[in-house]
Design a protein around this motif. Structure first.
Motif, PDB file in Angstrom:
ATOM      1  N   VAL A 186       0.855  -1.181   0.000  1.00 52.67           N
ATOM      2  CA  VAL A 186       0.000   0.000   0.000  1.00 52.67           C
ATOM      3  C   VAL A 186       0.892   1.232   0.000  1.00 52.67           C
ATOM      4  O   VAL A 186       1.810   1.336   0.805  1.00 52.67           O
ATOM      5  N   LEU A 187       0.642   2.133  -0.906  1.00 54.39           N
ATOM      6  CA  LEU A 187       1.451   3.343  -0.987  1.00 54.39           C
ATOM      7  C   LEU A 187       0.599   4.517  -1.440  1.00 54.39           C
ATOM      8  O   LEU A 187      -0.532   4.348  -1.887  1.00 54.39           O
ATOM      9  N   THR A 188       1.163   5.701  -1.302  1.00 60.09           N
ATOM     10  CA  THR A 188       0.495   6.935  -1.719  1.00 60.09           C
ATOM     11  C   THR A 188       1.357   7.628  -2.759  1.00 60.09           C
ATOM     12  O   THR A 188       2.559   7.816  -2.544  1.00 60.09           O
ATOM     13  N   THR A 189       0.764   7.976  -3.879  1.00 59.93           N
ATOM     14  CA  THR A 189       1.510   8.624  -4.945  1.00 59.93           C
ATOM     15  C   THR A 189       1.804  10.076  -4.576  1.00 59.93           C
ATOM     16  O   THR A 189       1.270  10.617  -3.598  1.00 59.93           O
ATOM     17  N   LYS A 190       2.651  10.720  -5.381  1.00 59.57           N
ATOM     18  CA  LYS A 190       2.969  12.123  -5.141  1.00 59.57           C
ATOM     19  C   LYS A 190       1.735  13.006  -5.256  1.00 59.57           C
ATOM     20  O   LYS A 190       1.655  14.071  -4.653  1.00 59.57           O
ATOM     21  N   ALA A 191       0.746  12.524  -6.045  1.00 60.03           N
ATOM     22  CA  ALA A 191      -0.495  13.290  -6.192  1.00 60.03           C
ATOM     23  C   ALA A 191      -1.466  13.040  -5.043  1.00 60.03           C
ATOM     24  O   ALA A 191      -2.565  13.588  -5.031  1.00 60.03           O
ATOM     25  N   GLY A 192      -1.060  12.195  -4.074  1.00 64.38           N
ATOM     26  CA  GLY A 192      -1.905  11.936  -2.919  1.00 64.38           C
ATOM     27  C   GLY A 192      -2.925  10.837  -3.128  1.00 64.38           C
ATOM     28  O   GLY A 192      -3.817  10.640  -2.303  1.00 64.38           O
ATOM     29  N   ARG A 193      -2.799  10.072  -4.206  1.00 57.80           N
ATOM     30  CA  ARG A 193      -3.750   9.002  -4.492  1.00 57.80           C
ATOM     31  C   ARG A 193      -3.269   7.693  -3.878  1.00 57.80           C
ATOM     32  O   ARG A 193      -2.095   7.336  -3.989  1.00 57.80           O
ATOM     33  N   SER A 194      -4.160   6.972  -3.210  1.00 58.51           N
ATOM     34  CA  SER A 194      -3.819   5.688  -2.616  1.00 58.51           C
ATOM     35  C   SER A 194      -3.747   4.616  -3.695  1.00 58.51           C
ATOM     36  O   SER A 194      -4.637   4.523  -4.549  1.00 58.51           O
ATOM     37  N   VAL A 195      -2.699   3.830  -3.659  1.00 54.57           N
ATOM     38  CA  VAL A 195      -2.478   2.769  -4.633  1.00 54.57           C
ATOM     39  C   VAL A 195      -2.129   1.492  -3.880  1.00 54.57           C
ATOM     40  O   VAL A 195      -1.405   1.529  -2.879  1.00 54.57           O
ATOM     41  N   CYS A 196      -2.684   0.386  -4.309  1.00 59.01           N
ATOM     42  CA  CYS A 196      -2.339  -0.885  -3.695  1.00 59.01           C
ATOM     43  C   CYS A 196      -2.158  -1.938  -4.762  1.00 59.01           C
ATOM     44  O   CYS A 196      -2.762  -1.864  -5.832  1.00 59.01           O
ATOM     45  N   VAL A 282      -0.766  -3.074  -9.836  1.00 63.38           N
ATOM     46  CA  VAL A 282      -2.175  -2.872 -10.135  1.00 63.38           C
ATOM     47  C   VAL A 282      -2.612  -1.573  -9.489  1.00 63.38           C
ATOM     48  O   VAL A 282      -2.386  -1.337  -8.305  1.00 63.38           O
ATOM     49  N   VAL A 283      -3.232  -0.689 -10.255  1.00 58.79           N
ATOM     50  CA  VAL A 283      -3.660   0.606  -9.746  1.00 58.79           C
ATOM     51  C   VAL A 283      -5.008   0.450  -9.076  1.00 58.79           C
ATOM     52  O   VAL A 283      -5.950  -0.088  -9.649  1.00 58.79           O
ATOM     53  N   ALA A 284      -5.100   0.911  -7.823  1.00 57.78           N
ATOM     54  CA  ALA A 284      -6.353   0.797  -7.090  1.00 57.78           C
ATOM     55  C   ALA A 284      -7.282   1.950  -7.439  1.00 57.78           C
ATOM     56  O   ALA A 284      -6.886   2.944  -8.018  1.00 57.78           O
ATOM     57  N   GLY A 285      -8.545   1.792  -7.004  1.00 61.50           N
ATOM     58  CA  GLY A 285      -9.504   2.857  -7.201  1.00 61.50           C
ATOM     59  C   GLY A 285     -10.580   2.499  -8.188  1.00 61.50           C
ATOM     60  O   GLY A 285     -10.446   1.564  -8.962  1.00 61.50           O
ATOM     61  N   ARG A 286     -11.657   3.235  -8.187  1.00 63.87           N
ATOM     62  CA  ARG A 286     -12.798   2.902  -9.019  1.00 63.87           C
ATOM     63  C   ARG A 286     -13.305   4.084  -9.844  1.00 63.87           C
ATOM     64  O   ARG A 286     -14.435   4.117 -10.272  1.00 63.87           O
ATOM     65  N   GLN A 287     -12.479   5.119 -10.035  1.00 61.39           N
ATOM     66  CA  GLN A 287     -12.872   6.238 -10.887  1.00 61.39           C
ATOM     67  C   GLN A 287     -12.644   5.817 -12.332  1.00 61.39           C
ATOM     68  O   GLN A 287     -11.606   6.051 -12.931  1.00 61.39           O
ATOM     69  N   GLN A 288     -13.665   5.194 -12.900  1.00 62.62           N
ATOM     70  CA  GLN A 288     -13.464   4.491 -14.157  1.00 62.62           C
ATOM     71  C   GLN A 288     -13.161   5.423 -15.317  1.00 62.62           C
ATOM     72  O   GLN A 288     -12.533   5.020 -16.290  1.00 62.62           O
ATOM     73  N   ASN A 289     -13.593   6.651 -15.232  1.00 63.21           N
ATOM     74  CA  ASN A 289     -13.328   7.559 -16.352  1.00 63.21           C
ATOM     75  C   ASN A 289     -11.882   7.991 -16.419  1.00 63.21           C
ATOM     76  O   ASN A 289     -11.451   8.598 -17.394  1.00 63.21           O
ATOM     77  N   THR A 290     -11.082   7.714 -15.388  1.00 63.73           N
ATOM     78  CA  THR A 290      -9.668   8.093 -15.417  1.00 63.73           C
ATOM     79  C   THR A 290      -8.732   6.894 -15.355  1.00 63.73           C
ATOM     80  O   THR A 290      -7.524   7.065 -15.265  1.00 63.73           O
TER      81      THR A 290
END
Length: 318
Positions: A186-196, A282-290
């Protein structure tokens, strides 16, 4: 590194296809063509045998409840590792990181790959260099009679640790007991987005006569105490709450047409295998348009590999 020619009982996977979307899993998924093997895998590792609709080509799948499985690996020959670069015509570069493995006229010659793994990753990301292709062969320690299973990965982390792993396996006169684990990162990108993502890890534990086939079960949680007679309500004090961990099972919405073209370039047979071959995380998150933009931002491999091979046919991929 020459693996056994024994018939394969099945394959381990870190993901599957769900509603046409590649999906990363929290626990191992196992596919097989043998219904008996599927049933026994479910007995030992949890889950239920079911028709394989998640990709991989085999008839049955079991979505186990185990993120770590104890396995038996029979020396360094249990690991087959190479570096591959694909094009529309197939493999155009096959080496071991220092020498060509094919074609025959180049075998043994210097392949020209950088010595530092960071430089190799950059070359692969830009479509100029090969990526790891690692095949592990093993038996499930709790049920070795089921036969030999395989797990294939393009993990750069594992590639960097292969020499140490091979040395450890070399120490055993016979099979070594290992844990094959999907370790959560689990990490946080420079843009502040959580990625797992889950990275594969192989840990050598010892010989079969010194290590149990499976770790002891986790102790069951203590039952909650029965409610007591009501008392005067105490003033509630605020307590700090631990930060929540992002959900690690995540679906990524991508252009299936792009995946099909990338599969042609990579030589893979389904979307899940294409993503595993092209991505190291694998990029986490569910904002499918991005999601497609995020895939390109964090890894950029599907777009760059497909773009290099197909830019003369479809400039939209680059």
């Amino acid at each position: 590194m020459t693996q056994s020619t024994a018939a394969r009982a099945g394959r381990f996977h870190q993901g599957r296809l769900s509603e046409e979307r590649p999906q990363a899993l929290d626990a191992w998924r196992i596919t097989t063509d043998d219904a008996h093997v599927a049933a026994r895998v479910a007995d030992f590792l949890g889950g239920q045998p079911q028709p394989n609709e998640g990709g991989g080509g085999l008839v049955h799948e079991v979505l186990t409840s185990r993120e770590s499985v104890r396995v038996l690996m029979n020396g360094p020959d249990a690991v087959a590792a190479r570096m591959l670069l694909w094009s529309r015509k197939g493999v155009v570069h096959e080496c071991n990181g220092s020498e060509f493995l094919s074609p025959e006229e180049k075998k043994g010659q210097s392949c020209g790959c950088p010595s530092r793994i960071e430089d190799r990753k950059l070359a692969a990301r830009d479509g100029r260099g090969p990526m790891p292709s690692i095949d592990f062969a093993f038996r499930i320690a709790a049920a070795p009679v089921l036969g030999e299973f395989h797990f294939m990965t393009s993990s750069w982390q594992l590639a960097a640790q292969l020499s140490d792993l091979m040395e450890e396996l070399e120490r055993f006169d016979g099979p070594a007991v290992c844990d094959l684990t999907m370790e959560l990162v689990v990490l946080t990108t420079k843009a502040g987005r959580s990625v797992c993502y889950r990275k594969p890890v192989v840990t050598v534990l010892g010989s079969p006569n010194s290590v149990a086939p499976e770790p002891p079960p986790t102790a069951a949680p203590m039952p909650a105490p029965a409610p007591s007679a009501p008392r005067r309500r105490a003033r509630r004090t605020s307590e700090p709450t631990a930060p929540s961990i992002p959900e690690s099972t995540c679906s990524v919405s991508v252009d299936t047409g792009l995946l099909r073209r990338a599969a042609q370039v990579l030589g893979t047979t389904d979307h899940q295998e294409t993503v595993i071959a092209a991505l190291s995380e694998v990029v986490a998150g569910r904002q499918q348009n991005t999601e497609l933009a995020r895939l390109r931002e964090h890894v950029g491999r599907i777009a760059s590999i497909a773009g290099q091979a197909l830019r003369d046919r479809d400039s939209s991929l680059t």
